[in-house]
Design a protein around this motif. Sequence first.
Motif, PDB file in Angstrom:
ATOM      1  N   UNK A 261      10.492  16.533 -14.033  1.00  0.00           N
ATOM      2  CA  UNK A 261      10.464  15.106 -13.714  1.00  0.00           C
ATOM      3  C   UNK A 261      11.841  14.470 -13.879  1.00  0.00           C
ATOM      4  N   UNK A 262      12.599  14.938 -14.887  1.00  0.00           N
ATOM      5  CA  UNK A 262      13.941  14.402 -15.090  1.00  0.00           C
ATOM      6  C   UNK A 262      14.853  14.777 -13.943  1.00  0.00           C
ATOM      7  N   UNK A 263      14.784  16.029 -13.504  1.00  0.00           N
ATOM      8  CA  UNK A 263      15.644  16.493 -12.411  1.00  0.00           C
ATOM      9  C   UNK A 263      15.303  15.779 -11.105  1.00  0.00           C
ATOM     10  N   UNK A 264      14.016  15.556 -10.868  1.00  0.00           N
ATOM     11  CA  UNK A 264      13.568  14.918  -9.630  1.00  0.00           C
ATOM     12  C   UNK A 264      13.588  13.398  -9.700  1.00  0.00           C
ATOM     13  N   UNK A 265      13.813  12.860 -10.888  1.00  0.00           N
ATOM     14  CA  UNK A 265      13.818  11.413 -11.032  1.00  0.00           C
ATOM     15  C   UNK A 265      12.441  10.795 -10.874  1.00  0.00           C
ATOM     16  N   UNK A 266      11.410  11.498 -11.287  1.00  0.00           N
ATOM     17  CA  UNK A 266      10.046  11.000 -11.167  1.00  0.00           C
ATOM     18  C   UNK A 266       9.707  10.106 -12.357  1.00  0.00           C
TER      19      UNK A 266
ATOM     20  N   UNK B 198       0.829  -1.209   0.000  1.00  0.00           N
ATOM     21  CA  UNK B 198       0.000   0.000   0.000  1.00  0.00           C
ATOM     22  C   UNK B 198       0.853   1.244   0.000  1.00  0.00           C
ATOM     23  N   UNK B 199       1.979   1.200   0.774  1.00  0.00           N
ATOM     24  CA  UNK B 199       2.867   2.355   0.837  1.00  0.00           C
ATOM     25  C   UNK B 199       3.515   2.608  -0.510  1.00  0.00           C
ATOM     26  N   UNK B 200       3.890   1.499  -1.191  1.00  0.00           N
ATOM     27  CA  UNK B 200       4.552   1.640  -2.475  1.00  0.00           C
ATOM     28  C   UNK B 200       3.618   2.203  -3.540  1.00  0.00           C
ATOM     29  N   UNK B 201       2.335   1.870  -3.455  1.00  0.00           N
ATOM     30  CA  UNK B 201       1.392   2.292  -4.491  1.00  0.00           C
ATOM     31  C   UNK B 201       0.639   3.562  -4.118  1.00  0.00           C
ATOM     32  N   UNK B 202       0.847   4.079  -2.908  1.00  0.00           N
ATOM     33  CA  UNK B 202       0.169   5.299  -2.488  1.00  0.00           C
ATOM     34  C   UNK B 202       0.617   6.454  -3.366  1.00  0.00           C
ATOM     35  N   UNK B 203      -0.318   7.213  -3.956  1.00  0.00           N
ATOM     36  CA  UNK B 203       0.070   8.290  -4.863  1.00  0.00           C
ATOM     37  C   UNK B 203       0.773   9.429  -4.135  1.00  0.00           C
ATOM     38  N   UNK B 204       1.645  10.116  -4.847  1.00  0.00           N
ATOM     39  CA  UNK B 204       2.305  11.294  -4.305  1.00  0.00           C
ATOM     40  C   UNK B 204       1.267  12.353  -3.963  1.00  0.00           C
ATOM     41  N   UNK B 205       1.420  12.963  -2.812  1.00  0.00           N
ATOM     42  CA  UNK B 205       0.583  14.103  -2.442  1.00  0.00           C
ATOM     43  C   UNK B 205       1.316  15.353  -2.898  1.00  0.00           C
ATOM     44  N   UNK B 206       0.839  15.946  -3.963  1.00  0.00           N
ATOM     45  CA  UNK B 206       1.549  16.972  -4.713  1.00  0.00           C
ATOM     46  C   UNK B 206       0.817  18.307  -4.596  1.00  0.00           C
ATOM     47  N   UNK B 207       1.542  19.347  -4.178  1.00  0.00           N
ATOM     48  CA  UNK B 207       0.990  20.694  -4.078  1.00  0.00           C
ATOM     49  C   UNK B 207       1.735  21.595  -5.058  1.00  0.00           C
ATOM     50  N   UNK B 208       0.994  22.256  -5.925  1.00  0.00           N
ATOM     51  CA  UNK B 208       1.584  23.174  -6.899  1.00  0.00           C
ATOM     52  C   UNK B 208       1.277  24.609  -6.494  1.00  0.00           C
ATOM     53  N   UNK B 209       2.336  25.401  -6.343  1.00  0.00           N
ATOM     54  CA  UNK B 209       2.232  26.814  -6.007  1.00  0.00           C
ATOM     55  C   UNK B 209       2.814  27.629  -7.153  1.00  0.00           C
ATOM     56  N   UNK B 210       2.585  28.943  -7.105  1.00  0.00           N
ATOM     57  CA  UNK B 210       3.321  29.796  -8.035  1.00  0.00           C
ATOM     58  C   UNK B 210       2.496  30.745  -8.863  1.00  0.00           C
ATOM     59  N   UNK B 211       3.178  31.355  -9.819  1.00  0.00           N
ATOM     60  CA  UNK B 211       2.632  32.436 -10.632  1.00  0.00           C
ATOM     61  C   UNK B 211       2.111  31.925 -11.965  1.00  0.00           C
TER      62      UNK B 211
END
Length: 292
Positions: free
Chosen positions: A287-292, A31-44
């Motif tokens: 995604x490339x920089x973060x290795x996602x 379950x931990x491995x498949x749990x989706x990323x909790x992603x917050x987008x901020x900015x302009x």
Amino acid sequence: MRRALARGLAAAATLALATALPALASPAASAAETSPLRYVALGDSYSAGSGIWPPDPQAAPQCLRTTSNYPHVIAASTGATLTDVTCGAAQTKDFYMPQWPGVRPQLDAVTSGADLVTLTIGGNDNNTFIGAIVACGSAGTATLGYGQPCKDLYGSRFEDDVRTKTYPAVRQALADIRAKAPNARVAILGYPWILPAAFDRTCYAKMPIARGDVPYLRSLQTTLNDVIARAAAETGATFVDLSAASEGHDACAPATSRWVEPVLFGTNTVPVHPNALGEAAMATRTMAVLGL
């Protein structure tokens, strides 16, 4: 006999326990491995994708946010659960106060449970982007593209503001994001190139910047990206450098390859901002920089 039997029973019990523990643990691990990323987008607006179709129905109309912005592209590619509070024209102060009536401070969206936070910010502080483009465009039009009228008029004013005002504001914003989400990966993107490396007379029709002011504005953008990178390094955030990736994809490039739309004859309703191709490229680079 009794001792041998006891030893046998103990060994059997140990083996059974060792076999059972992985089986019991595997559902939680899975379950931990498949749990989706909790992603917050901020900015302009560079994060909101202002001017790109289609609009995000969950956004306030004033924010000019699209579902084709790079946060949505990243979320779709990674299966992340996205909370997108990006908003066009945002400054660092809008992380702490409502940018518009009914639009909450962006930092309110950041919680301790966040796994990933991305943003672009700083370009609107001190009116840097719009102020410089409008000032230099007016000056370039007046000289028909000759000379360096904007540099002559404003000198180091824009870069001085970036170094003395924008830098500490971005650094503080990143530190406050880290304080609210200590376990999250925080990535702040630089801004892709708006102008080409050298003056091009054909570009002048779309971006009326004088010959000598093209390197002047490129230097301003370099300074802005440099202080953002420094603020990231000092707060433990990841800086996503778009300088090399966006070279040749500026607002003067052909419509099929440019990432940023020009002032004139562009395809977006908001000029001097990324188009859908640019937002997708920003997502790919992040995604490339973060290795996602």
